[in-house]
Design a protein around this motif. Structure first.
Motif, PDB file in Angstrom:
ATOM      1  N   ILE A 179       0.794  -1.197   0.176  1.00  0.00           N
ATOM      2  CA  ILE A 179       0.067   0.214  -0.027  1.00  0.00           C
ATOM      3  C   ILE A 179       0.874   1.182  -0.130  1.00  0.00           C
ATOM      4  N   CYS A 180       0.704   2.194  -1.128  1.00  0.00           N
ATOM      5  CA  CYS A 180       1.515   3.397  -0.871  1.00  0.00           C
ATOM      6  C   CYS A 180       2.944   3.101  -1.157  1.00  0.00           C
ATOM      7  N   PHE A 181       3.696   3.524   0.112  1.00  0.00           N
ATOM      8  CA  PHE A 181       5.139   3.130  -0.030  1.00  0.00           C
ATOM      9  C   PHE A 181       5.325   1.685   0.007  1.00  0.00           C
ATOM     10  N   GLY A 182       4.476   0.734   0.527  1.00  0.00           N
ATOM     11  CA  GLY A 182       4.553  -0.560   0.153  1.00  0.00           C
ATOM     12  C   GLY A 182       4.471  -1.085  -1.571  1.00  0.00           C
ATOM     13  N   HIS A 183       3.720  -0.343  -2.057  1.00  0.00           N
ATOM     14  CA  HIS A 183       3.727  -0.698  -3.376  1.00  0.00           C
ATOM     15  C   HIS A 183       4.970  -0.172  -4.183  1.00  0.00           C
ATOM     16  N   GLN A 184       5.398   0.826  -3.772  1.00  0.00           N
ATOM     17  CA  GLN A 184       6.715   1.320  -4.370  1.00  0.00           C
ATOM     18  C   GLN A 184       7.905   0.413  -3.927  1.00  0.00           C
ATOM     19  N   ILE A 185       8.029  -0.155  -2.818  1.00  0.00           N
ATOM     20  CA  ILE A 185       8.730  -1.246  -2.302  1.00  0.00           C
ATOM     21  C   ILE A 185       8.748  -2.369  -3.367  1.00  0.00           C
ATOM     22  N   LEU A 186       7.453  -2.890  -3.737  1.00  0.00           N
ATOM     23  CA  LEU A 186       7.506  -4.162  -4.237  1.00  0.00           C
ATOM     24  C   LEU A 186       7.967  -3.792  -5.803  1.00  0.00           C
ATOM     25  N   SER A 187       7.715  -2.695  -6.355  1.00  0.00           N
ATOM     26  CA  SER A 187       8.230  -2.329  -7.662  1.00  0.00           C
ATOM     27  C   SER A 187       9.769  -2.200  -7.773  1.00  0.00           C
ATOM     28  N   LYS A 188      10.198  -1.233  -6.534  1.00  0.00           N
ATOM     29  CA  LYS A 188      11.629  -1.167  -6.744  1.00  0.00           C
ATOM     30  C   LYS A 188      12.527  -2.379  -6.650  1.00  0.00           C
ATOM     31  N   GLU A 209      -4.988  10.274 -12.847  1.00  0.00           N
ATOM     32  CA  GLU A 209      -4.464  11.295 -13.761  1.00  0.00           C
ATOM     33  C   GLU A 209      -2.970  11.509 -13.647  1.00  0.00           C
ATOM     34  N   ASN A 210      -2.443  11.231 -12.367  1.00  0.00           N
ATOM     35  CA  ASN A 210      -1.211  11.516 -11.948  1.00  0.00           C
ATOM     36  C   ASN A 210      -0.112  10.342 -11.704  1.00  0.00           C
ATOM     37  N   SER A 211      -0.985   9.199 -11.425  1.00  0.00           N
ATOM     38  CA  SER A 211      -0.348   7.946 -11.185  1.00  0.00           C
ATOM     39  C   SER A 211      -0.857   6.794 -12.232  1.00  0.00           C
ATOM     40  N   LYS A 212       0.272   6.644 -13.222  1.00  0.00           N
ATOM     41  CA  LYS A 212      -0.087   5.668 -14.294  1.00  0.00           C
ATOM     42  C   LYS A 212      -0.354   4.282 -13.636  1.00  0.00           C
ATOM     43  N   PHE A 213       0.401   4.085 -12.232  1.00  0.00           N
ATOM     44  CA  PHE A 213       0.499   2.747 -11.628  1.00  0.00           C
ATOM     45  C   PHE A 213      -0.110   2.797 -10.395  1.00  0.00           C
ATOM     46  N   ALA A 214      -1.619   3.216 -10.357  1.00  0.00           N
ATOM     47  CA  ALA A 214      -2.240   3.364  -9.274  1.00  0.00           C
ATOM     48  C   ALA A 214      -2.489   2.013  -8.581  1.00  0.00           C
ATOM     49  N   ILE A 215      -2.923   0.818  -9.444  1.00  0.00           N
ATOM     50  CA  ILE A 215      -3.088  -0.510  -9.120  1.00  0.00           C
ATOM     51  C   ILE A 215      -2.122  -1.184 -10.028  1.00  0.00           C
ATOM     52  N   VAL A 216      -1.418  -2.055  -9.521  1.00  0.00           N
ATOM     53  CA  VAL A 216      -0.557  -3.107 -10.320  1.00  0.00           C
ATOM     54  C   VAL A 216      -0.668  -4.622  -9.762  1.00  0.00           C
ATOM     55  N   GLU A 217      -0.466  -5.461 -10.670  1.00  0.00           N
ATOM     56  CA  GLU A 217      -0.239  -6.711  -9.962  1.00  0.00           C
ATOM     57  C   GLU A 217       0.836  -7.673 -10.868  1.00  0.00           C
ATOM     58  N   SER A 218       1.617  -8.641 -10.205  1.00  0.00           N
ATOM     59  CA  SER A 218       2.305  -9.447 -10.694  1.00  0.00           C
ATOM     60  C   SER A 218       1.505 -10.886 -10.367  1.00  0.00           C
ATOM     61  N   LYS A 219       0.824 -11.585 -11.506  1.00  0.00           N
ATOM     62  CA  LYS A 219       0.145 -12.546 -11.112  1.00  0.00           C
ATOM     63  C   LYS A 219       0.655 -13.773 -10.805  1.00  0.00           C
ATOM     64  N   PHE A 223       0.599  -7.539  -5.434  1.00  0.00           N
ATOM     65  CA  PHE A 223      -0.240  -6.463  -5.685  1.00  0.00           C
ATOM     66  C   PHE A 223       0.234  -5.177  -5.114  1.00  0.00           C
ATOM     67  N   GLY A 224       0.025  -4.106  -5.916  1.00  0.00           N
ATOM     68  CA  GLY A 224       0.417  -2.604  -5.241  1.00  0.00           C
ATOM     69  C   GLY A 224      -0.657  -1.720  -5.762  1.00  0.00           C
ATOM     70  N   VAL A 225      -0.916  -0.900  -4.677  1.00  0.00           N
ATOM     71  CA  VAL A 225      -2.009   0.123  -4.709  1.00  0.00           C
ATOM     72  C   VAL A 225      -1.357   1.350  -4.512  1.00  0.00           C
ATOM     73  N   GLN A 226      -1.424   2.349  -5.012  1.00  0.00           N
ATOM     74  CA  GLN A 226      -0.772   3.818  -4.695  1.00  0.00           C
ATOM     75  C   GLN A 226      -1.461   4.599  -3.617  1.00  0.00           C
ATOM     76  N   PHE A 227      -2.628   4.153  -3.578  1.00  0.00           N
ATOM     77  CA  PHE A 227      -3.696   4.829  -2.740  1.00  0.00           C
ATOM     78  C   PHE A 227      -4.028   4.098  -1.461  1.00  0.00           C
ATOM     79  N   HIS A 228      -4.692   4.605  -0.676  1.00  0.00           N
ATOM     80  CA  HIS A 228      -4.978   4.035   0.967  1.00  0.00           C
ATOM     81  C   HIS A 228      -6.412   3.481   0.673  1.00  0.00           C
TER      82      HIS A 228
END
Ligand code: XMP
Length: 519
Positions: free
Chosen positions: A85-94, A155-165, A170-175
Motif C-alpha cells: 500500500i502506497c510506500f509498500g507498493h513502491q517497495i514491491l516495484s523497486k 490522472e497523475n499515477s499511471k500505476f495506481a493499481i498493479v499486479e504480478s500474477k 499487488f500494489g496500490v498507490q492509494f489507501h
C-alpha cells in the motif's frame, strides 16, 4: 507462556504510516486475525506457515533510504502473496526491477482512478470503471518491473493499481484502508479471501474461546490479582479471567473518593453481587482526602494519588497468600511501536496514573489477555462476556478521577458538588441520545466564585465548567457542538438543582492546544 494465538493470520509490516493500525483493524473487521510488526524487527526466518498473506504499509520513508538493516528483503522472496500500500507498493516495484521517483504532481487527498485491466484484487471494487480513492504520496512508481501489469491509473499515477500474477504481488498507490476511499474494504477483502485464501477465524466468540483456553493454560491452579477500576478495559479483563479461572481471581477495587456519583456502588453490585467475583472493596476515601489536603499543584495531586493507590493496592494484595500473577488491561495499541512513535505526548505532559501501571517490585508474572486487541474489539468481547452496555460504552475516566477536574484545593464539599453536576450532565446526555456521539464528557468545578441572582437574592457560588469532546483516540480532540436548547436546559438544571453552583460555562477549546482534562 505468552498469550500468542496460534491462528492463521495476515501479517502487516509497518513502515510508519499513520494508517497502519487501520489496516490491521480492517482485516480483523473482515473476520481474519492480523498482526502488526515493525519493518525493523521482522526477519524472513520468522515468517511461519500460519502467515497466509503480507501487507506492506505506507510510510514517510523514501524507498532508496530502505537499507538492509531496516528491512529484510528476503521476505519478498518467500512465495507468500503480498499487497503493498502506497510506500509498500513502491517497495514491491523497486525491489523487482522497477523504478520509483519523485512525482511531478504530488497527490494528497481525493483522486479518481479508472480501470484498465481485470484482476482478482478489484473484483466488485469499481462502480462504473471509476472510483474515488484517498492518496497521500510525494513519490511514485515511474517504471514497472517486467512481470507486473497495470490494473488501474489515476490522472497523475499511471500505476495506481498493479499486479504480478505469477508471484501474487499487488500494489496500490492509494489507501484502501481509509473510509474516504470508495469501496476500499473490497480491495482488502479480495486480497485476503480470494488471493491469500485465508478462512474467517476472528470474532468475539472465537476470541473468547481462544483467550479462556490460553488463560487456563497460563495460570494453572495459581492465584491472580487484578486492580479493578470499573472502566472498560479492567472490567473486561476481570470478567474474562472470572470465566476462565473463577475463584482463583481476586479483584481489588479501591474507592479513592474521587469517583463518579455512585460508581463504587455500581462496581460492587456488578462484580461482587451479579458476577459473583472475589471482590475486595477498599474504602480509602478518607486516606486520599487527607493526603490531598491543601494540595493544589496538578502534578503533586497526580503523584500523591498514584503513589497512594499503589500503596493501598499492595497492602491488600499482600493479604492474599501465594499470588503468582497480576492481570493488566494492556491493549494492542500500547504494544505497537508505531503508536509510541507518533503517539502519546500526554504522558510527558502529565504523570499518568493508570491501574495498568502497577508495581514491578511485587515480582508477579503478568497476564495481559487483551494485549492483542484493539479498543473496539475489547468492547465487543465485553458484550460477548455478558457485561452490560453501560459498562462497555462508558466514556474514559482518568485514574486520578475528580481530583483533576477540580483545579485548586480539594475538599469533601467540592467533591460532592462536582459529583452531582457531573451526574446531571451525563444523565442529560444519555436522555438526549448524545452520550454515544461524544467521546468523553464531564463536569469540572473551577476554583472561583461568582455573583448571581436567584429570586431576589444575591448568590456567590462556584463556577461549573462542562466539557464534551469528539475524538478518535484521545490524542487530538474537538469540542462537541450542542444545540442551544440543550445548553440552556443543562445549565438551568445544574444551577437550579445544586446548591453551590450559580454559573455554568462550556469549554470550546480543542486538543491541542488544550488537553482533555483540566489538569
Ligand atoms: P489529556 O488530558 O491528557 O487526556 O488530554 C487524554 C485522555 O487520557 C485520560 N487521562 C488519564 N487516564 N490516567 C488515565 O488512566 C491518567 O492519569 C489520565 N490522565 C488523563 C483523559 O481522561 C483522556 O481520556
Amino acid at each position: 507462556m505468552s498469550l500468542d494465538l496460534n491462528l492463521d493470520k495476515i501479517l502487516i509490516i509497518d513502515f510508519g504510516s499513520q494508517f497502519t493500525q487501520l489496516i490491521a483493524r480492517r482485516v480483523r473487521e473482515l473476520g481474519v486475525f492480523s498482526e502488526l510488526v515493525s519493518h525493523k524487527k521482522i526477519k524472513s526466518f520468522q515468517i511461519k506457515q500460519n502467515i497466509k498473506g503480507i501487507i506492506l504499509s505506507g510510510g514517510p520513508l523514501n524507498v532508496y533510504q530502505l537499507k538492509n538493516n531496516l528491512f529484510d528483503k528476503k521476505i519478498l522472496k518467500l512465495g507468500i502473496p503480498i499487497l503493498g500500500i502506497c510506500f509498500g507498493h513502491q517497495i514491491l516495484s523497486k525491489f523487482h526491477g522497477g523504478k520509483v521517483k519523485k512525482s511531478k504532481h504530488r497527490e494528497f487527498g481525493l483522486a479518481k482512478i479508472f480501470k484498465r485491466n481485470k484482476s482478482l484484487l478489484i473484483k466488485n471494487f469499481f462502480k462504473k470503471k471509476i472510483n474515488k480513492v484517498w492518496m497521500s504520496h510525494a513519490d511514485q512508481v515511474s517504471r514497472l518491473p517486467k512481470s507486473f501489469k497495470v490494473i488501474a491509473s489515476s490522472e497523475n499515477s499511471k500505476f495506481a493499481i498493479v499486479e504480478s500474477k505469477i508471484e501474487k504481488f499487488f500494489g496500490v498507490q492509494f489507501h484502501p484502508e481509509v473510509t474516504h476511499t470508495e469501496n476500499g474494504k473490497k480491495i482488502i477483502s479480495n486480497f485476503i479471501f480470494l488471493i491469500c485464501k485465508i478462512k474467517r477465524n476472528w470474532s468475539s466468540k472465537s476470541q473468547k474461546i481462544q483467550l479462556i483456553k490460553k488463560i487456563r493454560l497460563q495460570i494453572g491452579t495459581n492465584k491472580v490479582i487484578c486492580a479493578l477500576s470499573g472502566g472498560v478495559d479492567s472490567s473486561v479483563v476481570a470478567q474474562l479471567l472470572n470465566k476462565a479461572i473463577g475463584k482463583q481471581l481476586y479483584c481489588i477495587f479501591v474507592n479513592t473518593g474521587l469517583l463518579r456519583k455512585n460508581e463504587e456502588k455500581q462496581v460492587v453490585a456488578t462484580f461482587k453481587k451479579k458476577l459473583k467475583m472475589n471482590l475486595i472493596y477498599v474504602n480509602a476515601e478518607k486516606e486520599f482526602i487527607r493526603k490531598l489536603t491543601n494540595v493544589s499543584d496538578p502534578e503533586k495531586k497526580r503523584i500523591i494519588i498514584g503513589n497512594l493507590f499503589i500503596k493501598i493496592f499492595e497492602r491488600y494484595a499482600k493479604k492474599i497468600k501465594n499470588v503468582k500473577f497480576l492481570a493488566q488491561g494492556t491493549l494492542y495499541p500500547d504494544l505497537i511501536e508505531s503508536k509510541s512513535v507518533t503517539g502519546s505526548q500526554t504522558s510527558k505532559i502529565k504523570s499518568h496514573h493508570n491501574v495498568g501501571g502497577l508495581p514491578k517490585k511485587m515480582k508477579l508474572k503478568l497476564v495481559e489477555p487483551l494485549k492483542l486487541l484493539f479498543k473496539d474489539e475489547v468492547r465487543k468481547l465485553g458484550l460477548e462476556l455478558n457485561l452490560s452496555r453501560d459498562i462497555i460504552s462508558r466514556h474514559p475516566f482518568p485514574g486520578p478521577g475528580l481530583a483533576i477536574r477540580m483545579p485548586g484545593i480539594i475538599n469533601k464539599e467540592k467533591i460532592n458538588i462536582l459529583k452531582e453536576a457531573d451526574h446531571y450532565f451525563i444523565q442529560a446526555l444519555k436522555d438526549h441520545g448524545l452520550y454515544n456521539k461524544i467521546w468523553q464528557a464531564y463536569a469540572a468545578l473551577l476554583p472561583v466564585k461568582t455573583v448571581g441572582v436567584m429570586g431576589d437574592n444575591r448568590t456567590y457560588e462556584y463556577l461549573c465548567l462542562l466539557r464534551a469532546i469528539t475524538s478518535e483516540d484521545g490524542m487530538t480532540a474537538d469540542f462537541f457542538e450542542f444545540k442551544k436548547s440543550f445548553s440552556q436546559m443543562i445549565s438551568n438544571k445544574i444551577v437550579n438543582s445544586i446548591r453551590g453552583i450559580n454559573r455554568v460555562v462550556y469549554d470550546i477549546t480543542s486538543k491541542p492546544p488544550s488537553t482533555i482534562e483540566l489538569e
